[in-house]
Motif scaffolding. Sequence first.
Motif, PDB file in Angstrom:
ATOM      1  N   LEU A 500      -1.543   7.295  16.199  1.00  0.00           N
ATOM      2  CA  LEU A 500      -1.647   8.745  16.090  1.00  0.00           C
ATOM      3  C   LEU A 500      -1.213   9.230  14.712  1.00  0.00           C
ATOM      4  O   LEU A 500      -1.824  10.110  14.116  1.00  0.00           O
ATOM      5  N   LEU A 501      -0.155   8.625  14.184  1.00  0.00           N
ATOM      6  CA  LEU A 501       0.309   9.010  12.854  1.00  0.00           C
ATOM      7  C   LEU A 501      -0.708   8.629  11.789  1.00  0.00           C
ATOM      8  O   LEU A 501      -0.947   9.362  10.830  1.00  0.00           O
ATOM      9  N   GLN A 502      -1.312   7.462  11.960  1.00  0.00           N
ATOM     10  CA  GLN A 502      -2.365   7.056  11.017  1.00  0.00           C
ATOM     11  C   GLN A 502      -3.520   8.052  11.027  1.00  0.00           C
ATOM     12  O   GLN A 502      -4.030   8.452   9.986  1.00  0.00           O
ATOM     13  N   PHE A 503      -3.942   8.454  12.227  1.00  0.00           N
ATOM     14  CA  PHE A 503      -5.086   9.348  12.330  1.00  0.00           C
ATOM     15  C   PHE A 503      -4.764  10.747  11.812  1.00  0.00           C
ATOM     16  O   PHE A 503      -5.611  11.435  11.265  1.00  0.00           O
ATOM     17  N   SER A 504      -3.512  11.171  11.987  1.00  0.00           N
ATOM     18  CA  SER A 504      -3.143  12.524  11.559  1.00  0.00           C
ATOM     19  C   SER A 504      -2.813  12.599  10.088  1.00  0.00           C
ATOM     20  O   SER A 504      -2.613  13.691   9.556  1.00  0.00           O
ATOM     21  N   ARG A 505      -2.772  11.460   9.405  1.00  0.00           N
ATOM     22  CA  ARG A 505      -2.455  11.472   7.979  1.00  0.00           C
ATOM     23  C   ARG A 505      -3.567  12.172   7.201  1.00  0.00           C
ATOM     24  O   ARG A 505      -4.741  11.924   7.428  1.00  0.00           O
ATOM     25  N   ALA A 522      -5.333  -9.251   1.178  1.00  0.00           N
ATOM     26  CA  ALA A 522      -5.255  -8.375   2.342  1.00  0.00           C
ATOM     27  C   ALA A 522      -5.809  -9.065   3.584  1.00  0.00           C
ATOM     28  O   ALA A 522      -5.230  -8.969   4.677  1.00  0.00           O
ATOM     29  N   ILE A 523      -6.933  -9.777   3.456  1.00  0.00           N
ATOM     30  CA  ILE A 523      -7.522 -10.480   4.608  1.00  0.00           C
ATOM     31  C   ILE A 523      -6.580 -11.583   5.088  1.00  0.00           C
ATOM     32  O   ILE A 523      -6.364 -11.755   6.303  1.00  0.00           O
ATOM     33  N   ASP A 561      -5.123  -1.072   7.110  1.00  0.00           N
ATOM     34  CA  ASP A 561      -5.447  -0.294   8.310  1.00  0.00           C
ATOM     35  C   ASP A 561      -6.836  -0.642   8.834  1.00  0.00           C
ATOM     36  O   ASP A 561      -7.039  -0.813  10.036  1.00  0.00           O
ATOM     37  N   ILE A 562      -7.798  -0.739   7.918  1.00  0.00           N
ATOM     38  CA  ILE A 562      -9.179  -1.047   8.317  1.00  0.00           C
ATOM     39  C   ILE A 562      -9.254  -2.406   8.993  1.00  0.00           C
ATOM     40  O   ILE A 562      -9.793  -2.548  10.110  1.00  0.00           O
ATOM     41  N   LEU A 563      -8.714  -3.429   8.345  1.00  0.00           N
ATOM     42  CA  LEU A 563      -8.807  -4.784   8.885  1.00  0.00           C
ATOM     43  C   LEU A 563      -8.016  -4.921  10.177  1.00  0.00           C
ATOM     44  O   LEU A 563      -8.471  -5.562  11.137  1.00  0.00           O
ATOM     45  N   SER A 564      -6.824  -4.309  10.229  1.00  0.00           N
ATOM     46  CA  SER A 564      -5.986  -4.438  11.425  1.00  0.00           C
ATOM     47  C   SER A 564      -6.683  -3.868  12.649  1.00  0.00           C
ATOM     48  O   SER A 564      -6.722  -4.488  13.721  1.00  0.00           O
ATOM     49  N   LEU A 624      -8.697   5.566  19.072  1.00  0.00           N
ATOM     50  CA  LEU A 624      -8.515   5.965  17.679  1.00  0.00           C
ATOM     51  C   LEU A 624      -8.744   4.833  16.692  1.00  0.00           C
ATOM     52  O   LEU A 624      -8.843   5.082  15.497  1.00  0.00           O
ATOM     53  N   GLY A 625      -8.807   3.582  17.175  1.00  0.00           N
ATOM     54  CA  GLY A 625      -8.916   2.448  16.260  1.00  0.00           C
ATOM     55  C   GLY A 625     -10.126   2.525  15.352  1.00  0.00           C
ATOM     56  O   GLY A 625     -10.008   2.521  14.120  1.00  0.00           O
TER      57      GLY A 625
END
Length: 665
Positions: A500-505, A522-523, A561-564, A624-625
């Motif tokens: 939720l915090l990621q999406f609200s950023r 990163a990968i 965030d994208i990869l996770s 939300l993912g």
Amino acid sequence: MDLLLYIRLFGYTLGTLVELFWMVVILGYRRRRNFERVFFFLCLAFFLFFGGSLLALNAQIYYPQPPPGVEGFAIAIISAGLSMSPALLLHLHMEYADTRGLLRVKRWKRGVLALFYLAGFDLALHRIPLLWRAGAFDFTGPGNSLGTGFAIVLSVALAWCAGWERRFATAAPDKPQRYFHWTLLFFFAVAFLATAVLHVAPYRIPRQTSEALETVFSLLPILPFAVLMDLVYRKNFLQIGRQKNLLYAVSATFLALLYLRLVHRVGGWLEPLLPPEASASILLFVLVIFIEPLQRVLGRILRQTAHLEMDRVQKLITEIHKEARQGNVTGLIHFIERRIKEQLELREVWLDLADGKSPAEPRSEEPRAALAFDPREFPILRGGQTEEGVLHIEPHGAIISGDTRAALEFLCEQLPGALDLCRLIDEKLRLERELAERERLALVGQMAASISHNLKNPLGSMKTILQVQLESPELPESIRGEAKMLLEEIGRLSAKLNQLLQFSRPTVRRGEGVAHCDAAAAIEEVAGVFSHEAERRGLKLSAALKGAQVQVAVSAEALNDILSNLVVNALEATPSGGSVSVSAVEEGGNLCVLVEDGGPGIPSALREKILQPFFTTKSQGTGLGLAIVARRVAEFSGKVEWESPVKDGHGTRFKVTLPVERAEK
């Protein structure tokens, strides 16, 4: 010549021309229905009867002893036409019933028609050679020469047709058609009685009375065909009425033929007084008197037709503009095609726009390749120059009438305005929806941030207390198991709050700061973090770093965030024993990161929704993912694509295209 001979001569001539008229109209109109095909052959059968009778009658008038070849030919075509008329009459009624939806049981249709057609062919093949060799044929009552078998088959067909006409009359949609079918019912009833009296009854009728009745009976079919002309012209019966230019042309041609025939006859009658050339010249000169009245009548008819057509087109344009205000371009195209097809009575209409936004599939039940019998194209021009698209139409017949062509050209001039209006409203609605969605998401983000802020600290305190209690050796085993379960639930709840915090950023657009990272690192980091989770689920998580040795113009946090989120989704979708792979490849100056799983794939019904926030098919998911993935990728002008299934009906492959960091020169 006596009066009866004149009546037959005029009647056979009129009957021949009427049947020829209908054959020309049907060939010119060429509506591809079985009804029109059977109607053509029925007209052909009556044309053979009337034409053969006229040929035999003229041979009797002009020759003391008619040539055997002429009589034999007349016998053959009269017999052929009459032999097939019962089957064709019944077939025509069944096809008309089929078009009206009144033929409920179709299984017996072929059997009945096969029986009648076989009877007609058998009669023609066996009876015509006998009549030809005998040379004795009753041209006044040809049914007598064809025998009792023909009379019985004709009586059954007429009675059956009368029954059909009763059903048509009761189901007719309007008064003119109802009256027409009741008239035909009366006609078939009279024809049935006449057939029974003249050809089946055992008693003999006086010859003079018999000849009069046979003459009336033979000319009776002219009446329904003549009434049908009026219905087609005034009431658009059989949907031929819009081809009025065809009716005008054929009518004018046959009226000219009739007048020339009259000139020839009158010249013969006046030959003792005037040479035939003089009488013909006088009769042709008389036509000059009628030119001006005829011109006035035709002008009035043409003006009325033009006014009616323009009123119809204006009404159609108003409907199109009203539909355009809905702001749905695809729906407008469907509406234009459907209404033009209905209003102008065309077989098929489809609209192709130059911007490629036309529906890809034909809007008919038939494939478009099969529809393209003889399509016409009407360009849609903007300002008379730029081509906006093409309106393809296919008429039912071989030609398009002049008023229909003018209506289509006028419509094509008005369509760009309607399309522009629809696009503007569509864009306005899209922007309003986007603004409303952003406002909603902003509100959701504020609420999520507030909830997360208020819950994270209490959850952290609870987690710390539980961890301390679990380290105490005095804690009973029963409570220890429950404490571990509670600790796992707190961890899951914390993960949801982090999402939720990621999406609200707030979104950070590219260009407001320098952001880049090593894609391979990163990968590798994400694969290492989730390797234990993959082992716990019984899955194989692999990472191919060969194509990822580049710097991408994306922040490390965003790429993580994208990869996770993609890897978590893939792990949750793949059943135990499956595999998840993460790879990268450089394409066209961009880096394409691929995450592929071995799950069941994405159902086609859900493909348009999976990137929407809060949409999920999981019992404990937040939805939300993938929304976070789409949002973070959009921050850096990237692109998210997916393919499902990948192979053997299973698996999903997400492809994230990210820009590569360019070295400054």
